[in-house]
Design a protein around this motif. Sequence first.
Motif, PDB file in Angstrom:
ATOM      1  N   ALA A  47      80.139 -19.653  -6.434  1.00 17.95           N
ATOM      2  CA  ALA A  47      79.495 -20.470  -6.197  1.00 17.95           C
ATOM      3  C   ALA A  47      79.753 -21.896  -6.187  1.00 17.95           C
ATOM      4  CB  ALA A  47      77.870 -20.361  -6.652  1.00 17.95           C
TER       5      ALA A  47
ATOM      6  N   THR B 279      79.454 -17.852 -11.349  1.00 16.96           N
ATOM      7  CA  THR B 279      80.058 -16.608 -10.539  1.00 16.96           C
ATOM      8  C   THR B 279      79.501 -15.164 -10.824  1.00 16.96           C
ATOM      9  OG1 THR B 279      82.334 -17.816 -10.780  1.00 16.96           O
ATOM     10  CG2 THR B 279      82.318 -15.217 -10.318  1.00 16.96           C
TER      11      THR B 279
ATOM     12  N   LEU C 204      79.014 -19.801  -1.053  1.00 11.39           N
ATOM     13  CA  LEU C 204      79.587 -18.788  -1.836  1.00 11.39           C
ATOM     14  C   LEU C 204      80.633 -18.301  -1.252  1.00 11.39           C
ATOM     15  CD1 LEU C 204      76.018 -16.823  -1.894  1.00 11.39           C
ATOM     16  CD2 LEU C 204      77.277 -18.075  -3.637  1.00 11.39           C
TER      17      LEU C 204
ATOM     18  N   CYS D 234      78.097 -11.391  -0.904  1.00  9.55           N
ATOM     19  CA  CYS D 234      77.259 -11.822  -1.882  1.00  9.55           C
ATOM     20  C   CYS D 234      76.199 -12.602  -1.233  1.00  9.55           C
ATOM     21  CB  CYS D 234      77.783 -12.452  -3.346  1.00  9.55           C
ATOM     22  SG  CYS D 234      78.666 -13.891  -2.899  1.00  9.55           S
TER      23      CYS D 234
ATOM     24  N   MET E 271      70.941 -12.908  -7.744  1.00 14.90           N
ATOM     25  CA  MET E 271      72.107 -12.878  -6.792  1.00 14.90           C
ATOM     26  C   MET E 271      72.134 -11.184  -6.336  1.00 14.90           C
ATOM     27  SD  MET E 271      73.338 -15.674  -6.755  1.00 14.90           S
ATOM     28  CE  MET E 271      75.065 -15.168  -5.824  1.00 14.90           C
TER      29      MET E 271
ATOM     30  N   GLY F 252      77.740 -15.441   1.264  1.00 14.37           N
ATOM     31  CA  GLY F 252      79.171 -15.524   1.513  1.00 14.37           C
ATOM     32  C   GLY F 252      79.574 -15.076   2.976  1.00 14.37           C
TER      33      GLY F 252
ATOM     34  N   GLU G 277      83.625 -14.931  -1.578  1.00 13.22           N
ATOM     35  CA  GLU G 277      83.985 -14.029  -2.089  1.00 13.22           C
ATOM     36  C   GLU G 277      85.243 -13.421  -2.416  1.00 13.22           C
ATOM     37  OE1 GLU G 277      80.421 -13.002   0.458  1.00 13.22           O
ATOM     38  OE2 GLU G 277      82.058 -14.113   0.594  1.00 13.22           O
TER      39      GLU G 277
ATOM     40  N   ALA H 216      72.455 -15.118  -2.468  1.00 16.17           N
ATOM     41  CA  ALA H 216      71.526 -15.903  -3.255  1.00 16.17           C
ATOM     42  C   ALA H 216      70.132 -15.865  -2.886  1.00 16.17           C
ATOM     43  CB  ALA H 216      72.169 -17.281  -4.036  1.00 16.17           C
TER      44      ALA H 216
ATOM     45  N   CYS I 146      82.239 -13.455  -6.800  1.00 18.86           N
ATOM     46  CA  CYS I 146      81.535 -14.441  -5.824  1.00 18.86           C
ATOM     47  C   CYS I 146      81.445 -15.653  -6.603  1.00 18.86           C
ATOM     48  CB  CYS I 146      80.071 -13.983  -5.531  1.00 18.86           C
ATOM     49  SG  CYS I 146      78.991 -14.813  -4.624  1.00 18.86           S
TER      50      CYS I 146
ATOM     51  N   VAL J 192      73.875 -21.505  -9.527  1.00 21.23           N
ATOM     52  CA  VAL J 192      73.011 -20.527  -8.995  1.00 21.23           C
ATOM     53  C   VAL J 192      72.214 -19.820 -10.248  1.00 21.23           C
ATOM     54  CG1 VAL J 192      74.747 -19.605  -7.163  1.00 21.23           C
ATOM     55  CG2 VAL J 192      75.067 -18.925  -9.364  1.00 21.23           C
TER      56      VAL J 192
END
Length: 123
Positions: free
Chosen positions: A24, A78, A4, A96, A34, A114, A6, A98, A22, A29
């Motif tokens: 990925a 994203t 991730l 961010c 998120m 991230g 940002e 996940a 963010c 994802v």
Amino acid sequence: QVQLVESGGGLVQAGGSLRLSCAASGRTVSNYAMGWFRQAPGKEREFVAGISLSGISTNYADSVKGRFTISRDDAKNTVYLQMNSLKPEDTAVYSCAARWLAVTTTPVGYNYWGQGTQVTVSS
């Protein structure tokens, strides 16, 4: 593995807006809820906003309700955080994260993070 990254942070005057992204990579994802978290100097990391797998359900910290909007574009892998009416107390590093299947408002249980982007709001 999911990476991730940002972007979109910066310096803005109070009342201004920023849009964080963010992005990925590594895996989709689409199977992850998120979240956005933030951490100000000397403070604990705190939940800002979260979005479900489908994108239909969102939740926000009371301090940002009505000002921030989280969204996701799985086609772009994203997640976004639109921040309006920014206040000096919003100054923090925003990250961010996940989490498999469901959002929680605590940092515990998130699978990937991230490195964060700095947001500074001047008065």
